[in-house]
Every structure is written in structure tokens, then in C-alpha cells.
Design a protein around this motif. Structure first.
Motif, PDB file in Angstrom:
ATOM      1  N   ARG A  69      -2.178  -7.496   7.244  1.00  0.00           N
ATOM      2  CA  ARG A  69      -0.725  -7.444   7.080  1.00  0.00           C
ATOM      3  C   ARG A  69      -0.391  -6.873   5.701  1.00  0.00           C
ATOM      4  O   ARG A  69      -0.933  -7.334   4.701  1.00  0.00           O
ATOM      5  N   VAL A  70       0.462  -5.862   5.663  1.00  0.00           N
ATOM      6  CA  VAL A  70       0.824  -5.257   4.374  1.00  0.00           C
ATOM      7  C   VAL A  70       2.336  -5.112   4.274  1.00  0.00           C
ATOM      8  O   VAL A  70       3.034  -5.144   5.295  1.00  0.00           O
ATOM      9  N   ARG A  71       2.826  -4.937   3.045  1.00  0.00           N
ATOM     10  CA  ARG A  71       4.253  -4.662   2.890  1.00  0.00           C
ATOM     11  C   ARG A  71       4.445  -3.474   1.961  1.00  0.00           C
ATOM     12  O   ARG A  71       3.614  -3.189   1.106  1.00  0.00           O
ATOM     13  N   GLY A 101       1.739  -4.154  -1.679  1.00  0.00           N
ATOM     14  CA  GLY A 101       0.529  -4.323  -0.881  1.00  0.00           C
ATOM     15  C   GLY A 101      -0.789  -4.121  -1.612  1.00  0.00           C
ATOM     16  O   GLY A 101      -1.846  -4.394  -1.054  1.00  0.00           O
ATOM     17  N   THR A 102      -0.734  -3.626  -2.867  1.00  0.00           N
ATOM     18  CA  THR A 102      -1.923  -3.538  -3.724  1.00  0.00           C
ATOM     19  C   THR A 102      -1.457  -3.970  -5.116  1.00  0.00           C
ATOM     20  O   THR A 102      -0.238  -3.968  -5.375  1.00  0.00           O
ATOM     21  N   PRO A 103      -2.369  -4.288  -6.040  1.00  0.00           N
ATOM     22  CA  PRO A 103      -1.901  -4.665  -7.390  1.00  0.00           C
ATOM     23  C   PRO A 103      -1.045  -3.558  -8.028  1.00  0.00           C
ATOM     24  O   PRO A 103       0.033  -3.832  -8.566  1.00  0.00           O
ATOM     25  N   ALA A 104      -1.482  -2.299  -7.922  1.00  0.00           N
ATOM     26  CA  ALA A 104      -0.686  -1.208  -8.517  1.00  0.00           C
ATOM     27  C   ALA A 104       0.640  -1.063  -7.767  1.00  0.00           C
ATOM     28  O   ALA A 104       1.704  -0.880  -8.375  1.00  0.00           O
ATOM     29  N   GLY A 105       0.575  -1.173  -6.433  1.00  0.00           N
ATOM     30  CA  GLY A 105       1.787  -1.026  -5.625  1.00  0.00           C
ATOM     31  C   GLY A 105       2.805  -2.121  -5.889  1.00  0.00           C
ATOM     32  O   GLY A 105       4.015  -1.874  -5.898  1.00  0.00           O
ATOM     33  N   GLU A 106       2.329  -3.336  -6.135  1.00  0.00           N
ATOM     34  CA  GLU A 106       3.263  -4.442  -6.427  1.00  0.00           C
ATOM     35  C   GLU A 106       3.933  -4.233  -7.791  1.00  0.00           C
ATOM     36  O   GLU A 106       5.100  -4.584  -7.975  1.00  0.00           O
ATOM     37  N   ALA A 107       3.180  -3.626  -8.752  1.00  0.00           N
ATOM     38  CA  ALA A 107       3.789  -3.321 -10.062  1.00  0.00           C
ATOM     39  C   ALA A 107       4.865  -2.248  -9.888  1.00  0.00           C
ATOM     40  O   ALA A 107       5.943  -2.332 -10.488  1.00  0.00           O
ATOM     41  N   ILE A 108       4.598  -1.273  -9.039  1.00  0.00           N
ATOM     42  CA  ILE A 108       5.591  -0.220  -8.769  1.00  0.00           C
ATOM     43  C   ILE A 108       6.801  -0.838  -8.068  1.00  0.00           C
ATOM     44  O   ILE A 108       7.950  -0.509  -8.356  1.00  0.00           O
ATOM     45  N   ARG A 109       6.554  -1.766  -7.131  1.00  0.00           N
ATOM     46  CA  ARG A 109       7.648  -2.447  -6.421  1.00  0.00           C
ATOM     47  C   ARG A 109       8.602  -3.147  -7.410  1.00  0.00           C
ATOM     48  O   ARG A 109       9.826  -3.096  -7.252  1.00  0.00           O
ATOM     49  N   MET A 162       7.994   5.426  -4.392  1.00  0.00           N
ATOM     50  CA  MET A 162       7.684   4.893  -3.058  1.00  0.00           C
ATOM     51  C   MET A 162       6.377   5.510  -2.555  1.00  0.00           C
ATOM     52  O   MET A 162       5.508   4.809  -2.017  1.00  0.00           O
ATOM     53  N   PHE A 163       6.232   6.812  -2.735  1.00  0.00           N
ATOM     54  CA  PHE A 163       5.027   7.484  -2.256  1.00  0.00           C
ATOM     55  C   PHE A 163       3.803   7.158  -3.117  1.00  0.00           C
ATOM     56  O   PHE A 163       2.681   7.134  -2.606  1.00  0.00           O
ATOM     57  N   ALA A 164       4.006   6.901  -4.393  1.00  0.00           N
ATOM     58  CA  ALA A 164       2.873   6.514  -5.247  1.00  0.00           C
ATOM     59  C   ALA A 164       2.298   5.181  -4.754  1.00  0.00           C
ATOM     60  O   ALA A 164       1.078   5.026  -4.586  1.00  0.00           O
ATOM     61  N   ARG A 212       2.638   3.956  -1.787  1.00  0.00           N
ATOM     62  CA  ARG A 212       2.110   4.174  -0.425  1.00  0.00           C
ATOM     63  C   ARG A 212       0.736   4.846  -0.466  1.00  0.00           C
ATOM     64  O   ARG A 212      -0.169   4.477   0.300  1.00  0.00           O
ATOM     65  N   ALA A 213       0.561   5.821  -1.364  1.00  0.00           N
ATOM     66  CA  ALA A 213      -0.730   6.513  -1.476  1.00  0.00           C
ATOM     67  C   ALA A 213      -1.841   5.505  -1.795  1.00  0.00           C
ATOM     68  O   ALA A 213      -2.924   5.540  -1.203  1.00  0.00           O
ATOM     69  N   GLN A 214      -1.534   4.605  -2.727  1.00  0.00           N
ATOM     70  CA  GLN A 214      -2.530   3.603  -3.119  1.00  0.00           C
ATOM     71  C   GLN A 214      -2.825   2.653  -1.956  1.00  0.00           C
ATOM     72  O   GLN A 214      -3.974   2.307  -1.687  1.00  0.00           O
ATOM     73  N   LEU A 215      -1.770   2.248  -1.251  1.00  0.00           N
ATOM     74  CA  LEU A 215      -1.931   1.309  -0.131  1.00  0.00           C
ATOM     75  C   LEU A 215      -2.747   1.940   0.998  1.00  0.00           C
ATOM     76  O   LEU A 215      -3.623   1.292   1.584  1.00  0.00           O
ATOM     77  N   VAL A 216      -2.472   3.199   1.292  1.00  0.00           N
ATOM     78  CA  VAL A 216      -3.185   3.868   2.386  1.00  0.00           C
ATOM     79  C   VAL A 216      -4.668   4.000   2.041  1.00  0.00           C
ATOM     80  O   VAL A 216      -5.532   3.666   2.860  1.00  0.00           O
ATOM     81  N   SER A 217      -4.975   4.456   0.814  1.00  0.00           N
ATOM     82  CA  SER A 217      -6.389   4.685   0.503  1.00  0.00           C
ATOM     83  C   SER A 217      -7.142   3.385   0.265  1.00  0.00           C
ATOM     84  O   SER A 217      -8.297   3.251   0.666  1.00  0.00           O
ATOM     85  N   GLN A 218      -6.466   2.396  -0.347  1.00  0.00           N
ATOM     86  CA  GLN A 218      -7.188   1.162  -0.705  1.00  0.00           C
ATOM     87  C   GLN A 218      -7.275   0.168   0.446  1.00  0.00           C
ATOM     88  O   GLN A 218      -8.265  -0.540   0.582  1.00  0.00           O
ATOM     89  N   VAL A 219      -6.246   0.121   1.284  1.00  0.00           N
ATOM     90  CA  VAL A 219      -6.186  -0.947   2.299  1.00  0.00           C
ATOM     91  C   VAL A 219      -6.111  -0.416   3.735  1.00  0.00           C
ATOM     92  O   VAL A 219      -6.914  -0.806   4.593  1.00  0.00           O
ATOM     93  N   ILE A 220      -5.133   0.469   4.004  1.00  0.00           N
ATOM     94  CA  ILE A 220      -4.851   0.801   5.405  1.00  0.00           C
ATOM     95  C   ILE A 220      -5.980   1.610   6.051  1.00  0.00           C
ATOM     96  O   ILE A 220      -6.467   1.234   7.133  1.00  0.00           O
TER      97      ILE A 220
END
Ligand code: Z5A
Length: 216
Positions: free
Chosen positions: A42-44, A48-56, A76-78, A80-88
């Protein structure tokens, strides 16, 4: 997956405007998918990643009211890029079902519809930076005023994007509905103005139909 590469797993996204009931629906969907006995991740978004949550945190902070629309889109895309490569992608490669609380369609709706950024530019970012699309997208659709009334009823502080005018959210809703109409095979529109039970019944049918077809 309707992107360039096919994975063993499935990507399911949940979308909607303000007060559509996403948080409530996410828990129902997560329980329903987990009951199938498959691995579920489950991601948001954004996050959804440490870097992504800081961007959020930057994206939602009201002190940045007036943030440039392109800066907002690229952040938003920064994330997302991290979430896709690290998790999804790793999860899809393992065969998991990824349940995403928003994905790229939110950028088309909020930054495209809401802010007026050229759709072709967002599509180019999607192609170069994300490279995948959901297999199933569920749109929780509710009239803007009804959604905003629910958010007001929930109380708490508003984030930066929640402080936008109703006209902004009307454009967001219009963009979501247009995307859903354009790709009916990927989208299921859920009437989110119904009761929680009514919404869950629709979500359950959509999910069962999708997995039934996916396994056929
Ligand atoms: N954003 C963007 O601009 N571009 C992007 O690319 C992405 C995102 C990915 C953060 O998203 C923000 O980022 C969001 C879009 C933008 N902008 N805003 N604003 P988020 O998903 O984290 O935040 P959110 O959209 O504000 O979602 P939320 O806080 O989870 O709220 P919600 O999903 O709308 O609803 P809720 O909390 O489940 O429900 C709201 C209230 O209604 C609550 O009291 C519920 O108990 C109640 N509720 C729920 N369902 C019902 C029904 N069926 N009947 C009656 N009442 C209900």
C-alpha cells in the motif's frame, strides 16, 4: 499493466477530489485485496518513501501558498519517480498487488485540470519519469460542494492545496471524469455521494470484477 513493460503484479490506484472518502475507501480496498491471499503493498502519493514524504511536507505546507505551478508539478513527479523505482516496480516484479492512494492521474487532474498546465507536458513526464500506468483506476466521484462539506465536517487544519477555491476543485473533478471517459477499460467510476456502505459495495464489485477478469 498498460505501460511499456508487463509485470507479474497489478497496480490499482484510487483517485478522487476533496472529501471523496479516499481514506475510508483505502482501508476497505486493502482488506479486500489482502483477503485474496496475495502480497499487497500500500502506498500513497505524494509520498511513500522517506524522500517522497519530505517532498510531500513541502507540497502541503500552507507557508508555500503561491508555489509556482510547474514547481508543484515537478515536485509531484520527483516524489513519484522515487516511489516507482524504490517501491512500486520491485513489488510488481515480485507479483504483488500495489494499492496506490493516488497516482499520475492526480497530476493530470490537479496540475493539468486545476492549474491549467499543458496535458502534453504532463504526458511526456509520465512517459519519461514514470513509465507505468495503473491496471485498474477507481474514481471516487462526488459533487464538489458535497465533498467540501464533508472535509469541513471532519475538522482539523487545511493543507496548502485544500485552501483552493471551489472553481479549482470543479476543474479537477472535470479532468478526472474526462480521463475516466477516455479510458473506460481502465477506470471504474464510483458514486461516492452514497453512504459508506453503498460506496464499499460498488468498490467490492469493481475489485472482484477486475480480479475475476485478470485471472480468467
Ligand atoms: N495531489 C496533486 O495535486 N497532484 C498529484 O499528482 C498528487 C496529489 C499525487 C494530497 O493528497 C494532496 O495532493 C491532494 C491532491 C494533491 N490535495 N488536496 N487537497 P491526499 O490524497 O493525501 O489528500 P486528500 O485528497 O486531501 O485526501 P484525504 O485527506 O485522505 O481526504 P478524503 O479522501 O477526501 O476523505 P476522507 O478523510 O476519507 O473523508 C472525508 C470525510 O468524509 C471524513 O470525515 C469521512 O469520515 C467522511 N466520509 C467518507 N466517506 C463518506 C461517505 N460515503 N458518506 C459520508 N461521509 C463520508
Amino acid at each position: 499493466m498498460s505501460g511499456t513493460k508487463t509485470f507479474p503484479g497489478k497496480l490499482v490506484s484510487l483517485e478522487g477530489g476533496e472529501g471523496a472518502g479516499k481514506s475510508t475507501a483505502m482501508q476497505f480496498l486493502a482488506d479486500r485485496i489482502a483477503a485474496r491471499g496475495v502480497e499487497m503493498v500500500r502506498v500513497r502519493e505524494p509520498g511513500g518513501t522517506p524522500a517522497g514524504e519530505a517532498i510531500r511536507a513541502v507540497l502541503l505546507d500552507p507557508q508555500f501558498k503561491g508555489l509556482d505551478a510547474n514547481a508543484e508539478l515537478l515536485l509531484m513527479f520527483a516524489a513519484r519517480a522515487q516511489l516507482v523505482s524504490q517501491v512500486i516496480k520491485p513489488a510488481l516484479e515480485r507479483g504483488a498487488v500495489v494499492l496506490a492512494d493516488r497516482f499520475t492521474d492526480a497530476s493530470f487532474a490537479y496540475q493539468g485540470g486545476g492549474r491549467g498546465i499543458d496535458e502534453a507536458f504532463i504526458a511526456e513526464l509520465e512517459r519519461r519519469v514514470v513509465g507505468i500506468k495503473p491496471d485498474l483506476s477507481l474514481l471516487l466521484d462526488v459533487p464538489v460542494e458535497a465533498g467540501l462539506a464533508r472535509v469541513r465536517g471532519r475538522g482539523g487544519e487545511q493543507d496548502r492545496i485544500e485552501t483552493e477555491a471551489s472553481s479549482f476543485f470543479e476543474r479537477v473533478r472535470g479532468a478526472y471524469r474526462e480521463r475516466a471517459a477516455r479510458e473506460p477499460q481502465r477506470w471504474r467510476i464510483i458514486d461516492a455521494s452514497q453512504t459508506v456502505e453503498g460506496v464499499q459495495a460498488q468498490l467490492g464489485r469493481a475489485l472482484d470484477g477486475f480480479f475475476g477478469e485478470a485471472n480468467a
